[in-house]
Design an enzyme around this catalytic site. Structure first.
Site, PDB file in Angstrom:
ATOM      1  N   ALA A   1      48.214   5.461 109.226  1.00 16.97           N
ATOM      2  CA  ALA A   1      48.651   6.182 107.793  1.00 16.97           C
ATOM      3  C   ALA A   1      47.247   4.756 107.160  1.00 16.97           C
ATOM      4  O   ALA A   1      46.718   3.592 107.752  1.00 16.97           O
ATOM      5  CB  ALA A   1      49.664   5.010 107.233  1.00 16.97           C
TER       6      ALA A   1
ATOM      7  N   GLY B   1      50.810   7.343 111.783  1.00 16.95           N
ATOM      8  CA  GLY B   1      50.590   8.937 111.069  1.00 16.95           C
ATOM      9  C   GLY B   1      50.543   9.946 111.510  1.00 16.95           C
ATOM     10  O   GLY B   1      50.835  10.748 111.139  1.00 16.95           O
TER      11      GLY B   1
ATOM     12  N   GLU C   1      52.150  11.362 114.110  1.00 14.12           N
ATOM     13  CA  GLU C   1      54.019  11.386 113.344  1.00 14.12           C
ATOM     14  C   GLU C   1      53.001  13.005 112.744  1.00 14.12           C
ATOM     15  O   GLU C   1      54.433  13.884 113.033  1.00 14.12           O
ATOM     16  CB  GLU C   1      54.233  10.775 112.740  1.00 14.12           C
ATOM     17  CG  GLU C   1      54.504   9.111 113.096  1.00 14.12           C
ATOM     18  CD  GLU C   1      54.768   8.231 112.628  1.00 14.12           C
ATOM     19  OE1 GLU C   1      53.830   7.641 112.038  1.00 14.12           O
ATOM     20  OE2 GLU C   1      55.927   7.595 112.209  1.00 14.12           O
TER      21      GLU C   1
ATOM     22  N   GLU D   1      51.641   1.069 116.078  1.00 17.33           N
ATOM     23  CA  GLU D   1      52.520  -0.351 114.513  1.00 17.33           C
ATOM     24  C   GLU D   1      52.123  -1.535 115.186  1.00 17.33           C
ATOM     25  O   GLU D   1      52.300  -2.269 114.658  1.00 17.33           O
ATOM     26  CB  GLU D   1      53.360   0.713 114.161  1.00 17.33           C
ATOM     27  CG  GLU D   1      52.774   2.420 113.376  1.00 17.33           C
ATOM     28  CD  GLU D   1      52.914   3.550 113.849  1.00 17.33           C
ATOM     29  OE1 GLU D   1      52.803   3.340 115.209  1.00 17.33           O
ATOM     30  OE2 GLU D   1      52.967   4.278 113.556  1.00 17.33           O
TER      31      GLU D   1
HETATM   32  N1  DAK Z   1      43.376   3.230 107.882  1.00 19.32           N
HETATM   33  C1  DAK Z   1      42.538   3.081 107.073  1.00 19.32           C
HETATM   34  N2  DAK Z   1      41.104   3.426 107.656  1.00 19.32           N
HETATM   35  C2  DAK Z   1      41.161   3.570 108.921  1.00 19.32           C
HETATM   36  C3  DAK Z   1      42.176   3.374 109.735  1.00 19.32           C
HETATM   37  C4  DAK Z   1      43.412   3.519 108.863  1.00 19.32           C
HETATM   38  N3  DAK Z   1      44.591   3.343 109.762  1.00 19.32           N
HETATM   39  N4  DAK Z   1      41.245   4.545 111.003  1.00 19.32           N
HETATM   40  C5  DAK Z   1      40.076   3.991 111.382  1.00 19.32           C
HETATM   41  N5  DAK Z   1      39.897   3.867 109.520  1.00 19.32           N
HETATM   42  C6  DAK Z   1      38.406   3.438 109.396  1.00 19.32           C
HETATM   43  C7  DAK Z   1      38.291   2.282 109.847  1.00 19.32           C
HETATM   44  O1  DAK Z   1      38.468   0.533 109.062  1.00 19.32           O
HETATM   45  C8  DAK Z   1      36.385   2.271 109.480  1.00 19.32           C
HETATM   46  O2  DAK Z   1      36.032   2.236 108.265  1.00 19.32           O
HETATM   47  P1  DAK Z   1      35.179   1.952 107.481  1.00 19.32           P
HETATM   48  O3  DAK Z   1      34.641   0.201 108.472  1.00 19.32           O
HETATM   49  O4  DAK Z   1      34.007   2.325 108.007  1.00 19.32           O
HETATM   50  O5  DAK Z   1      34.824   1.479 106.413  1.00 19.32           O
HETATM   51  C9  DAK Z   1      36.558   3.794 110.144  1.00 19.32           C
HETATM   52  O6  DAK Z   1      37.491   4.436 109.430  1.00 19.32           O
HETATM   53  C10 DAK Z   1      35.779   4.394 110.585  1.00 19.32           C
HETATM   54  O7  DAK Z   1      36.426   3.911 112.116  1.00 19.32           O
HETATM   55  P2  DAK Z   1      35.932   2.877 113.189  1.00 19.32           P
HETATM   56  O8  DAK Z   1      34.926   1.662 112.745  1.00 19.32           O
HETATM   57  O9  DAK Z   1      37.168   2.087 113.561  1.00 19.32           O
HETATM   58  O10 DAK Z   1      35.966   3.290 114.549  1.00 19.32           O
HETATM   59  P3  DAK Z   1      36.148   3.648 115.986  1.00 19.32           P
HETATM   60  O11 DAK Z   1      35.790   4.483 116.331  1.00 19.32           O
HETATM   61  O12 DAK Z   1      35.459   2.338 116.292  1.00 19.32           O
HETATM   62  O13 DAK Z   1      37.526   3.408 116.403  1.00 19.32           O
HETATM   63  C11 DAK Z   1      40.007   3.914 115.796  1.00 19.32           C
HETATM   64  C12 DAK Z   1      38.285   4.402 115.988  1.00 19.32           C
HETATM   65  C13 DAK Z   1      40.634   4.677 115.562  1.00 19.32           C
HETATM   66  C14 DAK Z   1      39.608   3.157 117.687  1.00 19.32           C
HETATM   67  C15 DAK Z   1      40.144   2.597 115.235  1.00 19.32           C
HETATM   68  O14 DAK Z   1      39.157   2.994 113.732  1.00 19.32           O
HETATM   69  C16 DAK Z   1      41.497   1.716 115.214  1.00 19.32           C
HETATM   70  O15 DAK Z   1      42.244   1.784 116.289  1.00 19.32           O
HETATM   71  N6  DAK Z   1      42.452   2.487 113.901  1.00 19.32           N
HETATM   72  C17 DAK Z   1      43.217   2.359 113.132  1.00 19.32           C
HETATM   73  C18 DAK Z   1      44.223   3.045 113.845  1.00 19.32           C
HETATM   74  C19 DAK Z   1      45.718   2.994 114.278  1.00 19.32           C
HETATM   75  O16 DAK Z   1      46.317   1.230 114.238  1.00 19.32           O
HETATM   76  N7  DAK Z   1      46.666   3.609 113.718  1.00 19.32           N
HETATM   77  C20 DAK Z   1      47.792   3.243 113.444  1.00 19.32           C
HETATM   78  C21 DAK Z   1      48.019   2.910 111.729  1.00 19.32           C
HETATM   79  S1  DAK Z   1      49.642   2.079 110.981  1.00 19.32           S
HETATM   80  C22 DAK Z   1      55.685   2.817 107.325  1.00 19.32           C
HETATM   81  C23 DAK Z   1      55.021   3.744 106.936  1.00 19.32           C
HETATM   82  C24 DAK Z   1      53.982   4.141 107.687  1.00 19.32           C
HETATM   83  C25 DAK Z   1      53.821   3.967 109.042  1.00 19.32           C
HETATM   84  C26 DAK Z   1      54.445   2.654 109.522  1.00 19.32           C
HETATM   85  C27 DAK Z   1      55.305   2.107 107.797  1.00 19.32           C
HETATM   86  N8  DAK Z   1      57.081   2.347 106.332  1.00 19.32           N
HETATM   87  C28 DAK Z   1      56.163   2.728 105.597  1.00 19.32           C
HETATM   88  C29 DAK Z   1      57.878   1.935 107.203  1.00 19.32           C
HETATM   89  C30 DAK Z   1      52.298   4.247 109.655  1.00 19.32           C
HETATM   90  C31 DAK Z   1      51.382   3.203 110.447  1.00 19.32           C
HETATM   91  C32 DAK Z   1      50.763   3.918 110.708  1.00 19.32           C
HETATM   92  O17 DAK Z   1      49.717   5.010 111.010  1.00 19.32           O
END
Ligand code: DAK
Length: 259
Positions: free
Chosen positions: A65, A110, A113, A133
């Site tokens: 997400a 997400g 998911e 998360e």
């Molecule tokens: N959201 C927004 N931007 C993201 C992103 C994300 N999830 N993942 C990556 N990006 C963006 C980065 O900020 C970066 O943007 P700029 O800095 O270039 O502007 C660009 O994509 C490229 O990312 P990286 O530079 O970080 O790329 P790397 O290859 O170095 O790393 C990575 C790739 C996938 C390991 C890293 O980007 C990363 O760790 N990303 C976050 C992964 C993550 O934590 N995903 C889970 C998100 S939390 C709920 C509803 C929904 C949810 C929970 C609760 N309720 C309402 C109850 C769901 C939650 C999630 O999914």
């Protein structure tokens, strides 16, 4: 219909839906979730489409997400966002057509998911899965706590969710999160071959199987078997049952009409 963050291509009997927001690694913001919602409706309403593939553009399937959008949400905003994601993922899970996730790269939060709301997952060797998360101070919100344990069992799901650990495609295969791992360049070819094999069967029967498997998993065995008998009976109201069995007996080519 034209979308900003999605590309939807209808290729004969198969719809290929690509999430394309590569600058943010295809992270799901509200706009993309709303487009997904519309695209699923478009696919649902197209009688010529019998199977669906979902994949991501660039190096990610979906990196989760959108953290930028979620960062400043309040409790009500968080609920709204969670409800939107859950509604869309459930619509996909209950779509009356089989859906294959072709997981090309990161499938985190997400994204993992989303893949789990699909019927079948094929991963490229570059795919990475995880529910990170808790490392962001939140719980999985688009079904992760529920679908992961149903797919890989309680112990493995709890370990992955509590540790925020990211696993590679081979590990995902070992624990049963994906059906198959293939080279990145073969991913769409494999996914399309599988989709076309499915699309070559009687579509109403495939659709009823999806409903029976998904619904039956939530029921006790007697109720589930009774549901199976009910949908088995329903097949005999279709032209495809009659023509499929006739083709077998007469040794002719089968030709299903989705009727
Ligand atoms: N959201 C927004 N931007 C993201 C992103 C994300 N999830 N993942 C990556 N990006 C963006 C980065 O900020 C970066 O943007 P700029 O800095 O270039 O502007 C660009 O994509 C490229 O990312 P990286 O530079 O970080 O790329 P790397 O290859 O170095 O790393 C990575 C790739 C996938 C390991 C890293 O980007 C990363 O760790 N990303 C976050 C992964 C993550 O934590 N995903 C889970 C998100 S939390 C709920 C509803 C929904 C949810 C929970 C609760 N309720 C309402 C109850 C769901 C939650 C999630 O999914």
């Amino acid at each position: 219909m034209e979308y900003k963050n999605i590309v939807l291509q209808m290729e004969d009997k198969v719809a290929v839906l690509t999430i394309s927001r590569p600058k943010a690694l295809n992270a799901l913001n509200s706009e993309t979730l709303k487009e997904l919602d519309l695209a699923i409706d478009e696919i649902a309403n197209d009688d010529k489409i019998y199977a669906v593939i979902i994949t991501g553009a660039g190096k990610a399937f979906v990196a989760g997400a959108d953290i930028t959008e979620m960062k400043d949400l309040d409790v009500m905003g968080g609920r709204r966002f969670g409800n939107l994601g859950n509604k869309v993922f459930r619509k996909l899970e209950t779509l009356e057509k089989p859906v294959i996730a072709a997981v090309n790269g990161f499938a985190l939060g997400g994204g993992c998911e989303l893949s789990m709301a699909c019927d079948i997952r094929i991963a490229s060797v570059k795919a990475k899965f995880g529910q990170p998360e808790v490392g962001l101070g939140i719980t999985p919100g688009f079904g992760g706590t529920q679908r992961l344990s149903r797919l890989v069992g309680l112990g493995m799901a709890k370990e992955l969710i509590y540790t925020a650990k990211i696993i590679n495609a081979e590990e995902a295969l070992r624990i049963g999160l994906v059906n198959k791992v293939v080279a990145l360049e073969d991913l769409l070819v494999e996914a399309k071959a599988l989709a076309n094999t499915i699309a070559g069967q009687a579509p109403i029967a495939v659709s009823l199987c999806k409903a029976a498997i998904n619904k039956g998993m939530q029921l006790d065995i007697d109720s589930a078997l009774s549901y199976e008998s009910e949908i088995f009976g329903e097949c005999f109201s279709t032209e495809d049952q009659s023509s499929g069995m006739t083709a077998f007996i007469e040794k002719t080519e089968k030709c299903f009409k989705n009727k």
